[in-house]
Scaffold this motif. Structure first.
Motif, PDB file in Angstrom:
ATOM      1  N   TYR A  85       0.825  -1.210   0.000  1.00 42.16           N
ATOM      2  CA  TYR A  85       0.000   0.000   0.000  1.00 42.16           C
ATOM      3  C   TYR A  85       0.866   1.270   0.000  1.00 42.16           C
ATOM      4  N   ARG A  86       1.997   1.229   0.711  1.00 47.96           N
ATOM      5  CA  ARG A  86       2.900   2.389   0.700  1.00 47.96           C
ATOM      6  C   ARG A  86       3.453   2.622  -0.702  1.00 47.96           C
ATOM      7  N   SER A  89       0.810   3.974  -3.051  1.00 50.06           N
ATOM      8  CA  SER A  89       0.612   5.417  -2.815  1.00 50.06           C
ATOM      9  C   SER A  89       1.730   6.229  -3.449  1.00 50.06           C
ATOM     10  N   ARG A  90       2.980   5.772  -3.283  1.00 50.31           N
ATOM     11  CA  ARG A  90       4.115   6.486  -3.879  1.00 50.31           C
ATOM     12  C   ARG A  90       4.024   6.505  -5.403  1.00 50.31           C
TER      13      ARG A  90
END
Length: 127
Positions: A85-86, A89-90
Motif C-alpha cells: 500500500y505504501r 501510494s508512492r
C-alpha cells in the motif's frame, strides 16, 4: 534476487495464483542459493519488504503499471502487507483508507496482474 523474484512472481501471475511470504522466500532460496529470510525479526521482514519494492519497481512497466509485490501475502491473509500500500501510494495510485476498501483495491490489483500476464503468456511469439 530481483531478477529471480521477478521471474517467480510473473510465473505466479501466469498461473493465476498468489504466494505467501514463506513460499516466496523458499522459492528465492531454491532459485538463487542465497540464504533465506528470518521473518521472526524486524530486519528480516524489512529485507523482504525492500526486495518486493525493488521487484515491483523493476517490473512496473512490464506489469502494465501494476505492482508484482501484490502477489505476496501473509499466509492465510486476505490482502497484501503494508509495504504494498505504501508503494502503491508512492506510485500515485488511489489507495483507500478503510480496511475493506484496501482489500478490494488489493484484490483488483491481483486480478489485473493475473489478466495482464495471462494475456502475455497466450500471445503468439513474434516471428
Amino acid at each position: 534476487m530481483i531478477a529471480a523474484g521477478r521471474t517467480i512472481l510473473i510465473a505466479r501471475a501466469v498461473a493465476d495464483r498468489t504466494t505467501s511470504y514463506g513460499e516466496f522466500a523458499a522459492a528465492l532460496v531454491r532459485a538463487t542459493g542465497v540464504a533465506g529470510f528470518d521473518f521472526t525479526t524486524g530486519a528480516g521482514r524489512a529485507s523482504m519488504a525492500y526486495l518486493l519494492d525493488r521487484i515491483s519497481e523493476a517490473a512496473y512497466a512490464e506489469s502494465g503499471g501494476r505492482l508484482l509485490g501484490a502477489l505476496v501475502r501473509n499466509l492465510g491473509a486476505d490482502d497484501a502487507g503494508p509495504g504494498f500500500y505504501r508503494l502503491a501510494s508512492r506510485k500515485g495510485l488511489a489507495v483507500p483508507r478503510t480496511r475493506g476498501g484496501r482489500q478490494a483495491f488489493w484484490a483488483q490489483h491481483v486480478r489485473e496482474l493475473h489478466e495482464h500476464f495471462a494475456g502475455v503468456a497466450h500471445r503468439p511469439a513474434a516471428g
